[in-house]
Motif scaffolding. Structure first.
Motif, mmCIF file in Angstrom:
data_model
loop_
_atom_site.group_PDB
_atom_site.id
_atom_site.type_symbol
_atom_site.label_atom_id
_atom_site.label_comp_id
_atom_site.label_asym_id
_atom_site.label_seq_id
_atom_site.Cartn_x
_atom_site.Cartn_y
_atom_site.Cartn_z
ATOM 1 N N THR A 156 -11.482 -2.590 63.364
ATOM 2 C CA THR A 156 -11.080 -2.458 61.969
ATOM 3 C C THR A 156 -9.506 -2.742 61.637
ATOM 4 O O THR A 156 -9.338 -3.386 60.800
ATOM 5 N N GLN A 210 -17.891 -3.976 68.194
ATOM 6 C CA GLN A 210 -18.169 -4.349 66.976
ATOM 7 C C GLN A 210 -19.331 -5.380 66.614
ATOM 8 O O GLN A 210 -20.082 -5.293 65.834
ATOM 9 N N ALA A 211 -19.013 -6.439 67.227
ATOM 10 C CA ALA A 211 -19.944 -7.610 67.150
ATOM 11 C C ALA A 211 -21.279 -7.266 67.715
ATOM 12 O O ALA A 211 -22.280 -7.444 66.998
ATOM 13 N N TYR A 212 -21.495 -6.676 68.807
ATOM 14 C CA TYR A 212 -22.506 -5.876 69.558
ATOM 15 C C TYR A 212 -23.418 -5.244 68.573
ATOM 16 O O TYR A 212 -24.529 -5.269 68.058
ATOM 17 N N ALA A 213 -22.476 -4.369 67.622
ATOM 18 C CA ALA A 213 -23.166 -3.397 66.600
ATOM 19 C C ALA A 213 -23.659 -4.214 65.525
ATOM 20 O O ALA A 213 -24.597 -3.539 64.904
ATOM 21 N N ARG A 214 -23.235 -5.125 65.319
ATOM 22 C CA ARG A 214 -23.669 -6.025 64.118
ATOM 23 C C ARG A 214 -24.855 -6.746 64.415
ATOM 24 O O ARG A 214 -25.721 -7.150 63.553
ATOM 25 N N LEU A 215 -25.373 -7.008 65.585
ATOM 26 C CA LEU A 215 -26.123 -8.006 65.960
ATOM 27 C C LEU A 215 -27.421 -7.288 66.860
ATOM 28 O O LEU A 215 -28.527 -7.959 66.914
ATOM 29 N N ASN A 218 -30.691 -7.067 64.878
ATOM 30 C CA ASN A 218 -31.423 -8.137 64.472
ATOM 31 C C ASN A 218 -32.790 -8.292 64.903
ATOM 32 O O ASN A 218 -33.057 -7.973 66.160
ATOM 33 N N GLU A 254 -20.242 -14.155 67.227
ATOM 34 C CA GLU A 254 -20.027 -13.208 66.151
ATOM 35 C C GLU A 254 -18.583 -12.670 66.061
ATOM 36 O O GLU A 254 -17.927 -12.313 65.245
ATOM 37 N N GLN A 282 -15.991 -13.038 62.998
ATOM 38 C CA GLN A 282 -15.542 -12.047 62.392
ATOM 39 C C GLN A 282 -13.952 -12.393 62.281
ATOM 40 O O GLN A 282 -13.291 -11.790 60.876
ATOM 41 N N PRO A 330 -19.775 -12.121 51.938
ATOM 42 C CA PRO A 330 -19.983 -10.657 51.580
ATOM 43 C C PRO A 330 -19.862 -10.186 50.060
ATOM 44 O O PRO A 330 -18.888 -10.605 49.405
#
Length: 328
Positions: free
Chosen positions: A5, A36-41, A44, A109, A113, A132
């Protein structure tokens, strides 16, 4: 390593200040960005869909992230070709969709980002696609609240937007803001990874694959040049006048209302007020006033023009891939 972040917020500030990015590839060595990329994907729907390598989200681990970072650090990372499938469109045609491997998704991802953090603040306010907090409804809201007194809509659509992006133009655009050859080479290699269709490899000489994680942000970076041209060139050149001149028909009824008030004729006053609702206070045919407004959602473009009836008369209902629509 810094928290993901914090890293993205620092990149975002540079974008807001209009400063170029250098040494961006260093953030590709940060495990926090991958997590963080893993958490977003991982949640899915397509996370468990196997690709050409048979890889899914199940094989993800911190050790695998470490391996990916080591490959990136030594420039030995290789993008796998995407698996091409076709899905039906509303028009009845088929849309090609590219399915990257799970590792490629995570890496895309990470790249997305970093690009999104920098470029999001630089995109124009008239762009609503793949951003966004924006979408179809915000594009429609802009039209409802700011497009007043319109006469004509000009609708445009970029044919095969994702599939026809020029790699050279896209890379030149990125080079204007990103001064890191390692990071740029990674993106260029991703664009040229090719695709597999019926287990045969095909070269990708242009475009970004539909279904790719990075494709939306790359297309926005590409088409932002169009938004910039419309705002800085077309609008100042086209717009004329500060306000419309008064509408003679409206003013005539206004004077009649004033006379009816002085006479105390309530019946005539009611009739005149009803008539007034059928007229605009400003002259819609004022030749000294015109406005061009613009909004874009992904590859769909809308222009609104005031006092451009001649455009429809000369160009017909369809000209040069644009449709001129008269609101009724």
């Amino acid at each position: 390593m810094q928290d993901a972040t914090t890293v993205l917020s620092l990149i975002r500030k540079r974008g807001e200040q209009g400063l170029p990015l250098s040494q961006l590839s260093r953030q590709l060595y940060n495990p926090q960005v991958y997590l963080q990329a893993y958490a977003r994907l991982y949640s899915n729907d397509g996370a468990m869909t196997s690709d050409t390598t048979g890889e899914t989200v199940d094989g993800m681990s911190r050790e695998k992230i470490g391996t990916m970072i080591d490959l990136i650090r030594h420039e030995r990372w290789r993008w796998t070709p995407v698996k091409r499938v076709y899905i039906p469109k509303r028009s009845g045609k088929l849309r090609p969709l590219g399915l990257p491997s799970w590792s490629s998704k995570v890496m895309q991802e990470v790249v997305r980002q970093l690009l999104d953090a920098y470029f999001e603040s630089r995109f124009r306010n008239h762009s609503h696609g793949f951003r966004p907090g924006r979408g179809c409804h915000t594009a429609l809201s802009e039209m409802v609240h700011t497009w007043k007194g319109c006469h004509w809509f000009i609708e445009g659509d970029i044919s095969d937007c994702f599939g026809s992006l020029s790699h050279e133009v896209l890379m030149d655009t990125l080079k204007e803001h990103i001064h890191d050859n390692r990071f740029l080479r990674l993106i260029h290699q991703m664009l040229q990874a090719g695709y597999l269709e019926e287990w045969r490899w095909h070269e990708t000489l242009s475009g970004a694959p539909q279904g790719g994680v990075c494709s939306p942000i790359l297309s926005n970076i590409y088409v932002d040049k169009l938004d910039q041209c419309v705002e800085t060139v077309l609008m100042p050149k086209y717009n004329r006048g500060k306000r419309r001149r008064p509408n003679p028909a409206y003013k005539h009824i206004e004077h009649a209302i004033a006379r009816a008030k002085r006479r105390g004729d309530r019946q005539t006053l009611r009739e005149l007020r009803k008539q007034r609702r059928n007229f605009a206070s400003g002259d819609p045919n004022d030749p000294d006033y015109r406005r061009l407004r613009y909004v874009r959602y992904a590859d769909d473009v809308r222009h609104l023009t005031h006092n451009e009836i001649l455009l429809a008369e000369k160009g017909g209902s369809e000209a040069n891939g644009l449709r001129v629509i008269s609101p009724t």
